[in-house]
Design a protein around this motif. Structure first.
Motif, PDB file in Angstrom:
ATOM      1  N   LYS A 206     -10.667  20.522   0.791  1.00 30.95           N
ATOM      2  CA  LYS A 206      -9.190  20.873   0.300  1.00 30.95           C
ATOM      3  C   LYS A 206      -9.187  22.345   0.102  1.00 30.95           C
ATOM      4  CE  LYS A 206     -10.862  20.677  -4.638  1.00 30.95           C
ATOM      5  NZ  LYS A 206     -10.863  19.730  -5.919  1.00 30.95           N
TER       6      LYS A 206
ATOM      7  N   SER B 121      -4.214  -5.944   3.478  1.00 31.96           N
ATOM      8  CA  SER B 121      -3.530  -4.964   2.330  1.00 31.96           C
ATOM      9  C   SER B 121      -4.912  -4.666   1.635  1.00 31.96           C
ATOM     10  CB  SER B 121      -2.603  -5.402   1.389  1.00 31.96           C
ATOM     11  OG  SER B 121      -1.466  -5.749   1.992  1.00 31.96           O
ATOM     12  N   GLN B 122      -4.798  -3.242   1.163  1.00 31.95           N
ATOM     13  CA  GLN B 122      -5.773  -2.669   0.370  1.00 31.95           C
ATOM     14  C   GLN B 122      -5.476  -2.928  -0.959  1.00 31.95           C
ATOM     15  OE1 GLN B 122      -5.856   1.662   2.174  1.00 31.95           O
ATOM     16  NE2 GLN B 122      -7.981   1.366   1.631  1.00 31.95           N
TER      17      GLN B 122
ATOM     18  N   VAL C 234      -8.709   5.695  -3.387  1.00 32.22           N
ATOM     19  CA  VAL C 234      -7.760   5.270  -2.463  1.00 32.22           C
ATOM     20  C   VAL C 234      -6.459   6.090  -2.585  1.00 32.22           C
ATOM     21  CG1 VAL C 234      -8.440   2.704  -2.146  1.00 32.22           C
ATOM     22  CG2 VAL C 234      -6.945   3.376  -4.018  1.00 32.22           C
ATOM     23  N   TRP C 235      -6.551   7.053  -3.541  1.00 33.12           N
ATOM     24  CA  TRP C 235      -5.394   8.059  -3.699  1.00 33.12           C
ATOM     25  C   TRP C 235      -5.920   9.179  -4.596  1.00 33.12           C
ATOM     26  CZ3 TRP C 235      -0.975   9.374  -1.973  1.00 33.12           C
ATOM     27  CH2 TRP C 235      -0.110  10.184  -2.747  1.00 33.12           C
ATOM     28  N   ASP C 236      -5.708  10.308  -3.952  1.00 32.85           N
ATOM     29  CA  ASP C 236      -6.116  11.319  -4.503  1.00 32.85           C
ATOM     30  C   ASP C 236      -4.917  12.590  -4.257  1.00 32.85           C
ATOM     31  OD1 ASP C 236      -7.531  13.708  -5.593  1.00 32.85           O
ATOM     32  OD2 ASP C 236      -9.309  13.331  -4.546  1.00 32.85           O
ATOM     33  N   LEU C 237      -4.322  12.866  -5.469  1.00 31.24           N
ATOM     34  CA  LEU C 237      -3.148  13.493  -5.030  1.00 31.24           C
ATOM     35  C   LEU C 237      -3.496  14.842  -4.932  1.00 31.24           C
ATOM     36  CD1 LEU C 237       0.101  13.732  -5.271  1.00 31.24           C
ATOM     37  CD2 LEU C 237      -0.003  14.122  -7.608  1.00 31.24           C
TER      38      LEU C 237
ATOM     39  N   VAL D  11      -5.389  18.494   0.699  1.00 29.16           N
ATOM     40  CA  VAL D  11      -6.702  17.825   1.452  1.00 29.16           C
ATOM     41  C   VAL D  11      -6.420  17.630   2.791  1.00 29.16           C
ATOM     42  CG1 VAL D  11      -8.207  15.637   1.434  1.00 29.16           C
ATOM     43  CG2 VAL D  11      -7.130  16.676  -0.738  1.00 29.16           C
TER      44      VAL D  11
ATOM     45  N   LYS E 220      -0.024  12.192   2.988  1.00 28.49           N
ATOM     46  CA  LYS E 220       0.883  11.818   1.751  1.00 28.49           C
ATOM     47  C   LYS E 220       2.073  11.923   2.108  1.00 28.49           C
ATOM     48  CE  LYS E 220      -2.755  12.611  -1.656  1.00 28.49           C
ATOM     49  NZ  LYS E 220      -3.849  13.177  -0.985  1.00 28.49           N
TER      50      LYS E 220
ATOM     51  N   GLY F  57      -6.563  16.161  -4.440  1.00 29.40           N
ATOM     52  CA  GLY F  57      -7.864  16.113  -3.886  1.00 29.40           C
ATOM     53  C   GLY F  57      -9.019  16.929  -4.972  1.00 29.40           C
TER      54      GLY F  57
ATOM     55  N   PHE G 128      -0.907   2.558  -4.741  1.00 30.74           N
ATOM     56  CA  PHE G 128      -1.988   3.377  -5.115  1.00 30.74           C
ATOM     57  C   PHE G 128      -1.316   4.856  -5.543  1.00 30.74           C
ATOM     58  CE2 PHE G 128      -4.556   1.137  -1.819  1.00 30.74           C
ATOM     59  CZ  PHE G 128      -4.921   0.193  -2.803  1.00 30.74           C
ATOM     60  N   ARG G 129      -0.333   5.508  -4.846  1.00 28.22           N
ATOM     61  CA  ARG G 129       0.315   6.631  -5.411  1.00 28.22           C
ATOM     62  C   ARG G 129       1.092   6.452  -6.764  1.00 28.22           C
ATOM     63  NH1 ARG G 129       3.485   8.836  -0.522  1.00 28.22           N
ATOM     64  NH2 ARG G 129       1.759   7.557   0.685  1.00 28.22           N
TER      65      ARG G 129
ATOM     66  N   ASP H 175       0.643  -1.311  -0.079  1.00 26.55           N
ATOM     67  CA  ASP H 175      -0.045  -0.012  -0.028  1.00 26.55           C
ATOM     68  C   ASP H 175       0.822   1.287   0.022  1.00 26.55           C
ATOM     69  OD1 ASP H 175      -2.134  -1.460   0.042  1.00 26.55           O
ATOM     70  OD2 ASP H 175      -2.531  -1.231   2.258  1.00 26.55           O
ATOM     71  N   ALA H 176       1.978   1.089   0.547  1.00 23.09           N
ATOM     72  CA  ALA H 176       3.122   2.287   0.380  1.00 23.09           C
ATOM     73  C   ALA H 176       3.450   2.719  -0.818  1.00 23.09           C
ATOM     74  CB  ALA H 176       4.064   2.028   1.467  1.00 23.09           C
TER      75      ALA H 176
ATOM     76  N   MET I 222      -0.741   7.391   5.378  1.00 20.43           N
ATOM     77  CA  MET I 222       0.071   7.659   4.027  1.00 20.43           C
ATOM     78  C   MET I 222      -0.585   7.904   2.806  1.00 20.43           C
ATOM     79  SD  MET I 222       1.697   3.766   3.473  1.00 20.43           S
ATOM     80  CE  MET I 222       0.462   2.426   3.009  1.00 20.43           C
ATOM     81  N   ASN I 223      -1.741   7.352   2.614  1.00 19.55           N
ATOM     82  CA  ASN I 223      -2.457   7.662   1.228  1.00 19.55           C
ATOM     83  C   ASN I 223      -3.800   8.611   1.524  1.00 19.55           C
ATOM     84  OD1 ASN I 223      -0.896   5.898  -0.218  1.00 19.55           O
ATOM     85  ND2 ASN I 223      -1.918   3.995   0.382  1.00 19.55           N
TER      86      ASN I 223
ATOM     87  N   ARG J 251       0.504   3.513   8.415  1.00 21.05           N
ATOM     88  CA  ARG J 251      -0.304   2.923   6.990  1.00 21.05           C
ATOM     89  C   ARG J 251      -1.638   3.624   6.560  1.00 21.05           C
ATOM     90  NH1 ARG J 251       0.215  -3.273   6.408  1.00 21.05           N
ATOM     91  NH2 ARG J 251      -0.607  -3.846   4.349  1.00 21.05           N
TER      92      ARG J 251
END
Lengths: 442, 414
Positions: B383, A157-158, A424-427, B377, B317, A429, A128-129, A124-125, B312-313, B309
């Motif tokens: 945001k 884990s996601q 699960v990831w929104d850099l 965010v 970030k 927003g 998604f990114r 997950d680390a 982080m996402n 964990r």
């Protein structure tokens, strides 16, 4: 540690939340029954450029999600039919990326290379990114410790984690374990894959073997019994074994050669992997084309030591392209030239591979190779694993494992990642509302 | 013949010249790594201008304008970039392992997995270990990481495990905690009180007592629902650190009240010298707290991310993302960099870190400031928009390049 729901008694709170959720779910169902026509879509990704190689889409399209599934992919889906609309104009929408070669059996055994080891990273680390929704662990576990891998890592884990089972029962613990032919048991391997975990285990890995073809042959034997491909890291033979023999005599079509673009300085004493490009003439060896034609799969498996421009650039110029792009993510590769999946994909853009080809080799191709045709595309009804990329323009540098660099003008950046319909990831927003200063403080 | 004689006569001179040339050659390249043309921001030394930074034998050798490239074995052109002391992440959970939860657990993160790529050279673990578990933490993680790992020791014996045993007061041993901190004084920077659901103040007071014994700060997390914020702050000494400063969750009273004003007793604590760390995490930073507080002068002293964990996402970030939030909220670049380096170092009494003084360990972050349209965010999924964002180009740890985003230090492929 902070989580939004961390509370006085998390357990009681959790139960309470569950009850509330159930009541809410019933209410929502009633509401849905009333309004299903108007807002049947949960999330609408609007205005993006869809690249979905399986479905031969490479154009501006909207993508609608209901629940955890792809509901519709079409031009101009009206925003008023969706509960939530995310404007992604100017961005690329692709199936969630599949990283076909990673090491994610994270654990605390500092004496182990990849099995239950800090050498294996937390999926997950990194996933998604980088737009990745599925990682395939490349043989960190064997049939003996796969159950631990599953309970300790996969189930928590996601990221969707699939895995190649190591041909060695103990998995990737030490170099010595990898030589133990008495622990290479095709029956056990096939049983674990076919009977116990057919939804997670997608193949067999042979790696780091110093001897003849025994490890590969045991892997292929396991693969035949379980009807899955094998993936081979052929990098530690002294002197190197013949890759022509590997491709044409030991592999079946569909079997995978990873670390395709590695180049080892090979001497009498130091072994390594025979390269696909002749180091003197810089020509792709003729049997390599023949092997690819035969159905042998060439995987990038970048890693810390297995990607060399001296191999990749001549090969690409001579018309050889890898079938699958992957990272070989582990502790030594993460901060070196590899970095993450988007960086490796962007490196291929910089070497002249087209965006559509890069996406194909990171989505639908790996899905087919691991015989998971349910993944790697945006077909209606499939699980909504989606990556939204920004293709940045500028001056970027990309390194190989010898720390030589090429420059590029483009770089993929993961803006938004959805796994089973969930953001699960929104850099930046783009899926959330603007913050408003509370009235009292204006 | 004459010529030969002359030559013979001049031999000593030639030898001297050759020798001289050789020694100046050695002298000419006594710098291992020269970062040339960057804009140095070093709060400790009050530098905020274009400077070159020379590294030798893992240490900062010189910081000056126009250090000649010919004096270095390796020169990296960092013009247009910011050169800062290696960043310090004040709030992390890095005791990563196989168990559920944080202590030796899967909720913690490996330091090297997030630090180098964010310009971080030092992470401070927020009490994921206690006196009983610290040796294991050290052997497994601290001794095996490229990133420098420092730590607050929890007053709870195990640290931050999932079981209720961590709330066993009998195990909250002041002497053992102090002894452990003293034994590992080069790693342990203070004592942390992390989670306690009861009403009695014994755990808090013991943590505070242990911190006092070792003359290091107390680090206060928020999972202390029965203690009022005011009482916590009252018990904190100057130099003690309150993390999750700008959270808005049920567990703790917010620092900003319903009218949008920072509560007077919070400002009073700040005046007294209590320090506030962001501790962003998954739920620890809200714009409706951070923005009014910033406007009213309650600034974070450090940019701890509460890396783990589930954070982080989320809106967190990376530490650079958190720092960029404050840039876009209006904090100046030097103020942001200071809080990411020197201020953090001072707060844990590690003045050897967070600066680029000559002789200091060469922990360096080279950052680019991207311009464009960005969104940031918070923990409430709101945001703000912004036009600038920090990115780590090059990270140097003890003189060694451990992160190079675009191959600035690499040779071109031929």
């Amino acid at each position: 540690m902070r989580t939004k729901t961390a509370g006085i008694s998390e357990f009681i709170q959790h139960k309470f939340v569950q009850i509330v959720h159930r009541i809410a779910a019933v209410l929502v169902l009633i509401l849905i029954a009333a309004t299903v026509q108007a807002q049947e879509i949960d999330i609408l990704l609007k205005g993006g450029h869809v690249i979905d190689p399986k479905n031969n889409i490479n154009s501006k399209m909207d993508v609608a999600i209901v629940g955890d599934k792809i509901f519709r992919v079409a031009k101009d889906i009206p925003a008023n039919t969706s509960k939530k609309t995310v404007d992604i104009s100017g961005l690329y929408v692709t199936p969630g990326i599949i990283d076909m070669h990673a090491h994610v059996f994270h654990g605390a055994d500092v004496n182990s290379i990849s099995a239950n080891s800090p050498g294996g990273l937390q999926a997950d680390a990194f996933s998604f990114r980088a737009g990745v929704t599925t990682v395939v662990d490349a043989g960190s576990s064997g049939w003996r410790n796969f159950p631990l891998f599953k309970s300790q890592v996969i189930d928590r884990s996601q990221t969707r984690i699939l895995a190649f089972l190591n041909v060695v029962g103990r998995g990737m613990v030490t170099r010595y374990d990898q030589q133990d032919v008495t622990d290479m048991n095709p029956e056990m391997n096939a049983y674990m894959i076919k009977r116990l975990h057919p939804n997670i285990l997608v193949g067999i890995k042979s790696a780091h073997y110093w001897g003849d073809f025994t490890s590969v042959d045991k892997a292929v034997e396991s693969g035949k019994l379980a009807n899955v491909p094998v993936i081979v890291d052929f990098g530690e033979h002294s002197p190197p074994n013949s890759i022509e023999s590997l491709f044409m005599e030991h592999f079946r079509p569909g079997d995978i050669f990873t670390h395709t673009f590695s180049e080892h300085a090979i001497s009498e004493t130091a072994g390594g992997r025979e390269s696909i490009v002749d180091v003197k003439t810089r020509k792709v060896k003729p049997f390599v084309f023949a092997a690819q034609k035969r159905g042998i799969i060439f995987d990038v498996g970048h890693g810390a030591g297995a990607f060399n421009f001296n191999q990749a650039i001549p090969a690409m110029k001579q018309g050889f392209m890898p079938n699958t792009i992957s990272t070989d993510l582990y502790n030594l590769s993460m901060n070196a030239a590899m970095k993450d999946m988007t960086n490796v994909m962007s490196k291929f853009l910089a070497m002249g591979m087209g965006l559509q080809d890069v996406i194909l080799r990171s989505t639908w191709n790996p899905a087919q190779v691991i015989k998971r045709p349910d993944l790697g595309h945006l077909s209606v009804g499939s699980e909504a694993d989606i990556a939204v990329f920004n293709l940045k323009k500028g001056n970027f540098g990309y390194m190989d494992v010898r720390r030589t660099k090429i420059s590029g003008t483009e770089k993929l950046e993961a803006e938004l990642t959805l796994r089973a319909g969930r953001v699960v990831w929104d850099l930046n927003g783009i899926s959330v509302p603007e913050w408003q200063m509370p009235a009292a403080t204006n | 013949m004459n010529k030969l004689l002359n030559f013979k006569r001049s031999m000593p001179l030639i030898i001297v010249l050759i020798f001289f040339a050789f020694t100046t050659q050695v002298k000419a390249q006594d710098i291992d790594l020269l970062l040339k043309g960057g804009h140095v921001i070093d709060a400790k030394n009050n530098i905020d201008r274009k400077m070159d930074v020379a590294v030798k034998a893992g240490k900062i050798f010189r910081v000056a304008a126009d250090i000649p490239a010919s004096t270095a074995k390796k020169v990296v052109d960092v013009s247009g970039l910011i050169v800062a002391p290696g960043l310090i992440n004040m709030h992390t959970h890095v005791y990563a392992g196989s168990n559920p939860g944080f202590t030796d657990g899967t909720s913690s993160q490996l330091p090297d997995a997030f630090a180098p790529r964010a310009g971080i050279t030092t992470v401070v673990d927020a009490g994921t270990s206690g006196w009983r578990t610290f040796p294991d933490f050290k052997a497994k993680i601290i001794d095996n990481s490229m990133t420098r790992v420092l730590a607050f020791l929890s007053i709870a014996a195990s640290g931050y495990s999932v079981d209720k045993a961590q709330e066993n007061i009998a195990e909250m041993d002041v002497q053992k905690t102090a002894e452990t901190v003293n034994k590992y004084a080069d790693i342990l920077v203070g004592v942390r009180i992390g989670r306690y659901d009861g009403t009695e103040w014994t755990p808090f007071d013991r943590a505070s007592e242990a911190a006092k014994l070792v003359n290091k700060p107390l680090f206060v997390e928020c999972h202390l629902p029965m203690y009022s914020l005011e009482d916590q702050l009252k018990r904190m000494r100057s130099g003690d650190i309150m993390t999750h400063a700008f959270e808005n969750v049920s567990e703790r009273m917010t620092v900003v009240d319903e009218q949008g004003k920072v509560r007077p007793f919070v400002l009073a604590a700040q005046k007294r010298g209590v320090l506030f760390d962001i501790g962003h995490g998954g739920g620890g930073f809200w714009f409706n707290q951070g923005i009014p507080a910033f406007k009213q002068g309650l600034w974070p002293n450090s940019f701890g991310t509460d890396e783990h964990r589930t954070s982080m996402n989320s809106g967190m970030k990376t530490m650079l993302n958190v720092m960029s939030k404050y840039l876009n909220m209006g904090m100046s670049m030097p103020d942001v960099i200071a809080r990411g380096s020197w201020n953090a170092a001072k707060s844990i009494k590690r003045e050897d870190l967070g600066n680029l003084s000559e002789g200091s360990v060469a922990d360096i972050a080279v950052l680019s400031l991207a311009k464009g349209k960005f969104g940031f965010v918070d923990s409430g999924n709101n945001k703000i928009e912004g036009d600038k964002k920090l990115e780590a180009e090059l990270t140097v740890r003890a003189g060694r390049i451990i992160w190079d985003l675009n191959g600035l230090s690499a040779n071109p492929y031929k």
